[in-house]
Scaffold this active site. Structure first.
Site, PDB file in Angstrom:
ATOM      1  N   HIS A 121     -22.645 -20.628 -53.652  1.00  0.00           N
ATOM      2  CA  HIS A 121     -22.543 -20.227 -55.054  1.00  0.00           C
ATOM      3  C   HIS A 121     -21.053 -20.166 -55.414  1.00  0.00           C
ATOM      4  O   HIS A 121     -20.239 -19.689 -54.631  1.00  0.00           O
ATOM      5  CB  HIS A 121     -23.201 -18.856 -55.227  1.00  0.00           C
ATOM      6  CG  HIS A 121     -22.944 -18.256 -56.566  1.00  0.00           C
ATOM      7  ND1 HIS A 121     -23.231 -18.925 -57.731  1.00  0.00           N
ATOM      8  CD2 HIS A 121     -22.408 -17.054 -56.931  1.00  0.00           C
ATOM      9  CE1 HIS A 121     -22.889 -18.161 -58.753  1.00  0.00           C
ATOM     10  NE2 HIS A 121     -22.379 -17.020 -58.292  1.00  0.00           N
ATOM     11  N   ASN A 160     -18.080 -20.179 -62.805  1.00  0.00           N
ATOM     12  CA  ASN A 160     -19.350 -19.647 -62.325  1.00  0.00           C
ATOM     13  C   ASN A 160     -20.430 -19.881 -63.384  1.00  0.00           C
ATOM     14  O   ASN A 160     -20.442 -19.212 -64.417  1.00  0.00           O
ATOM     15  CB  ASN A 160     -19.190 -18.152 -62.022  1.00  0.00           C
ATOM     16  CG  ASN A 160     -20.451 -17.523 -61.465  1.00  0.00           C
ATOM     17  OD1 ASN A 160     -21.513 -18.151 -61.436  1.00  0.00           O
ATOM     18  ND2 ASN A 160     -20.344 -16.284 -61.031  1.00  0.00           N
ATOM     19  N   CYS A 182     -27.203 -14.873 -59.977  1.00  0.00           N
ATOM     20  CA  CYS A 182     -26.560 -15.993 -59.285  1.00  0.00           C
ATOM     21  C   CYS A 182     -27.365 -16.488 -58.082  1.00  0.00           C
ATOM     22  O   CYS A 182     -27.116 -17.579 -57.579  1.00  0.00           O
ATOM     23  CB  CYS A 182     -25.157 -15.602 -58.847  1.00  0.00           C
ATOM     24  SG  CYS A 182     -24.115 -15.216 -60.258  1.00  0.00           S
TER      25      CYS A 182
HETATM   26  C1  LIG Z   1     -13.026 -10.462 -61.221  1.00  0.00           C
HETATM   27  C2  LIG Z   1     -12.036 -10.819 -60.123  1.00  0.00           C
HETATM   28  C3  LIG Z   1     -11.612 -12.263 -60.233  1.00  0.00           C
HETATM   29  C4  LIG Z   1     -10.795  -9.940 -60.307  1.00  0.00           C
HETATM   30  O1  LIG Z   1      -9.891 -10.207 -59.271  1.00  0.00           O
HETATM   31  P1  LIG Z   1      -9.211  -9.026 -58.450  1.00  0.00           P
HETATM   32  O2  LIG Z   1      -8.322  -9.636 -57.498  1.00  0.00           O
HETATM   33  O3  LIG Z   1     -10.333  -8.141 -57.941  1.00  0.00           O
HETATM   34  O4  LIG Z   1      -8.391  -8.329 -59.575  1.00  0.00           O
HETATM   35  P2  LIG Z   1      -8.395  -6.807 -59.996  1.00  0.00           P
HETATM   36  O5  LIG Z   1      -9.585  -6.524 -60.851  1.00  0.00           O
HETATM   37  O6  LIG Z   1      -8.173  -5.940 -58.795  1.00  0.00           O
HETATM   38  O7  LIG Z   1      -7.106  -6.784 -60.863  1.00  0.00           O
HETATM   39  C5  LIG Z   1      -5.806  -6.962 -60.296  1.00  0.00           C
HETATM   40  C6  LIG Z   1      -4.807  -6.917 -61.422  1.00  0.00           C
HETATM   41  O8  LIG Z   1      -4.918  -8.095 -62.216  1.00  0.00           O
HETATM   42  C7  LIG Z   1      -5.170  -7.745 -63.561  1.00  0.00           C
HETATM   43  N1  LIG Z   1      -6.072  -8.708 -64.159  1.00  0.00           N
HETATM   44  C8  LIG Z   1      -7.428  -8.664 -64.211  1.00  0.00           C
HETATM   45  N2  LIG Z   1      -7.888  -9.754 -64.811  1.00  0.00           N
HETATM   46  C9  LIG Z   1      -6.824 -10.491 -65.145  1.00  0.00           C
HETATM   47  C10 LIG Z   1      -6.671 -11.725 -65.783  1.00  0.00           C
HETATM   48  N3  LIG Z   1      -7.702 -12.449 -66.220  1.00  0.00           N
HETATM   49  N4  LIG Z   1      -5.427 -12.218 -65.931  1.00  0.00           N
HETATM   50  C11 LIG Z   1      -4.355 -11.542 -65.501  1.00  0.00           C
HETATM   51  N5  LIG Z   1      -4.433 -10.353 -64.885  1.00  0.00           N
HETATM   52  C12 LIG Z   1      -5.667  -9.837 -64.711  1.00  0.00           C
HETATM   53  C13 LIG Z   1      -5.778  -6.347 -63.520  1.00  0.00           C
HETATM   54  O9  LIG Z   1      -5.573  -5.661 -64.718  1.00  0.00           O
HETATM   55  C14 LIG Z   1      -5.020  -5.748 -62.372  1.00  0.00           C
HETATM   56  O10 LIG Z   1      -3.762  -5.330 -62.816  1.00  0.00           O
HETATM   57  P3  LIG Z   1      -3.126  -3.966 -62.258  1.00  0.00           P
HETATM   58  O11 LIG Z   1      -2.981  -4.183 -60.782  1.00  0.00           O
HETATM   59  O12 LIG Z   1      -1.845  -3.872 -62.999  1.00  0.00           O
HETATM   60  O13 LIG Z   1      -4.119  -2.898 -62.594  1.00  0.00           O
HETATM   61  C15 LIG Z   1     -12.624 -10.537 -58.727  1.00  0.00           C
HETATM   62  O14 LIG Z   1     -12.773  -9.156 -58.546  1.00  0.00           O
HETATM   63  C16 LIG Z   1     -13.936 -11.206 -58.492  1.00  0.00           C
HETATM   64  O15 LIG Z   1     -14.026 -12.414 -58.392  1.00  0.00           O
HETATM   65  N6  LIG Z   1     -15.006 -10.416 -58.308  1.00  0.00           N
HETATM   66  C17 LIG Z   1     -16.309 -10.944 -57.998  1.00  0.00           C
HETATM   67  C18 LIG Z   1     -16.890 -11.537 -59.216  1.00  0.00           C
HETATM   68  C19 LIG Z   1     -18.168 -12.222 -58.955  1.00  0.00           C
HETATM   69  O16 LIG Z   1     -18.359 -12.826 -57.939  1.00  0.00           O
HETATM   70  N7  LIG Z   1     -19.022 -12.109 -59.964  1.00  0.00           N
HETATM   71  C20 LIG Z   1     -20.220 -12.805 -60.081  1.00  0.00           C
HETATM   72  C21 LIG Z   1     -21.210 -12.297 -59.153  1.00  0.00           C
HETATM   73  S1  LIG Z   1     -21.896 -13.631 -58.490  1.00  0.00           S
END
Ligand SMILES: CC(C)(COP(=O)(O)OP(=O)(O)OC[C@H]1O[C@@H](n2cnc3c(N)ncnc32)[C@H](O)[C@@H]1OP(=O)(O)O)[C@@H](O)C(=O)NCCC(=O)NCCS
Length: 332
Positions: A256, A286, A116
């Site tokens: 980004h 993204n 990224c």
């Molecule tokens: C991936 C991302 C959106 C997940 O969001 P989050 O708030 O961290 O969510 P979590 O992974 O902690 O999950 C929270 C809950 O939502 C659930 N969940 C995860 N994805 C889900 C989806 N698409 N829809 C519904 N629920 C979802 C999980 O299972 C979890 O449930 P639980 O609490 O019962 O276990 C976030 O972590 C993120 O943006 N990370 C950075 C990604 C990034 O920048 N990547 C590219 C690098 S540049």
């Protein structure tokens, strides 16, 4: 003697037609529109459909657009650098393929792999080539067809990524505009949280790697989020400080587009109001190396000569960084 800087003198972009909406994702995995919007800010992303189409096919219209805008022939391009993690082929470089397709027969070309942050790394490298005085016109492409490495049964990644391309032209500037400063960083220890397991020299492709779904993005979202939120905000703030800039001095932040919450944290650390932040994550998700040039492409008509713009990224590697650009021209 006045220092020659490298300025962006034209911008091109391309997004595929097909819109993959949150609603459609609801029918593919256990997710919902509300969750995706509140946790990421994304409403839809574009997907490149069609047999035999790859990243170069999105980069080509972006490069041709900037040539047309600047009124140059692709034959005038001295060098083309393509940032991507979804190359058309493992080799040769996608940059070579783009040059062939646009007719940039006089350019040397290569790819940059910094996920990224790839566009920022390529931009800074291209600027150094201009500053050396040896090259006049350098094209920097940021492109990814993320749909080619996403598992659409994995709800934690398939909601985030999309396809798209952006490109800029770099030329020498003697008015003090252009790329003025960059802070770029990488930490390979971060690879454990975000990578693709197979298809490289460590684990070449086999039937087993395909069956084990090892050719898709592997991401530990929470860990990446934690590093991204501090990394992107810190480096952007440090760049401001190092250049004695206050929030009032900055016209735009071009972040980004990985997650709206990461963008908000960066803007807030810099003391910038939302009106100064380019955000199109709701439309494209993204697009990895594509996000920053796609923002410049969308906002180009609002940019004015002399505007201080900070481009900022965080991504796989880990890689991260921020670049200060003084915009070099008024758009017509
Ligand atoms: C991936 C991302 C959106 C997940 O969001 P989050 O708030 O961290 O969510 P979590 O992974 O902690 O999950 C929270 C809950 O939502 C659930 N969940 C995860 N994805 C889900 C989806 N698409 N829809 C519904 N629920 C979802 C999980 O299972 C979890 O449930 P639980 O609490 O019962 O276990 C976030 O972590 C993120 O943006 N990370 C950075 C990604 C990034 O920048 N990547 C590219 C690098 S540049």
């Amino acid at each position: 003697m006045k220092k020659t800087t490298a300025a962006i003198t034209a911008v091109g972009g391309y997004v595929p037609e097909y819109r993959l909406t949150n609603k459609e994702l609801e029918s593919m995995v256990d997710t919902n529109d509300e969750w995706i919007k509140t946790r990421t800010g994304i409403e839809e992303r574009r997907i490149l459909k069609g047999e035999g189409l790859g990243s170069s096919d999105m980069a080509v219209p972006a490069v041709l657009e900037l040539c047309e805008k600047r009124g140059i022939s692709p034959l005038e391009i001295d060098c083309l650098i393509c940032a991507t993690v979804t190359p058309d082929l493992v080799f040769p470089a996608t940059a070579n393929i783009i040059c062939d397709k646009v007719g940039a027969a006089n350019a040397f070309s290569f790819d940059v792999g910094a996920a990224c942050s790839g566009f920022l790394f390529a931009l800074t490298s291209g600027a150094a080539l201009i500053e050396s005085g040896r090259y006049k016109k350098i094209v920097i492409v940021g492109v990814d067809k993320m749909s080619s490495i996403i598992d659409y049964s994995d709800r934690s990644t398939c909601i985030i990524f999309g396809d798209g391309a952006g490109a800029v032209l770099l030329e020498a500037n003697d008015e003090g505009n252009g790329l003025l400063d960059s802070i770029l960083k990488s930490d390979g220890n971060g690879r454990q949280y975000l990578h693709m397991k197979a298809g490289g020299s460590v684990l070449p492709s086999t039937v087993e790697t395909v069956l084990a779904k090892q050719h898709y993005v592997y991401q530990e979202g929470k860990a990446v989020f934690k590093f991204a939120v501090t990394g992107m905000a810190d480096v952007s703030f440090d760049l401001m400080q190092r250049n004695n800039l206050t929030a009032d001095d900055i016209a735009w932040l071009v972040p980004h587009q990985a997650n709206l919450r990461i963008i908000d944290a960066t803007a807030s650390r810099m003391g910038l109001p939302k009106e100064k932040v380019m955000i199109n994550i709701q439309k494209y998700g993204n697009t990895t190396a594509g996000t920053i040039p796609l923002c410049l492409w969308e906002w180009q008509n609002q940019l004015k000569k002399g505007d201080n713009i900070i481009l900022s990224a965080f991504g796989g590697g880990f890689t991260w960084g921020a670049t200060l650009v003084k915009w070099a021209y008024d758009s017509k």
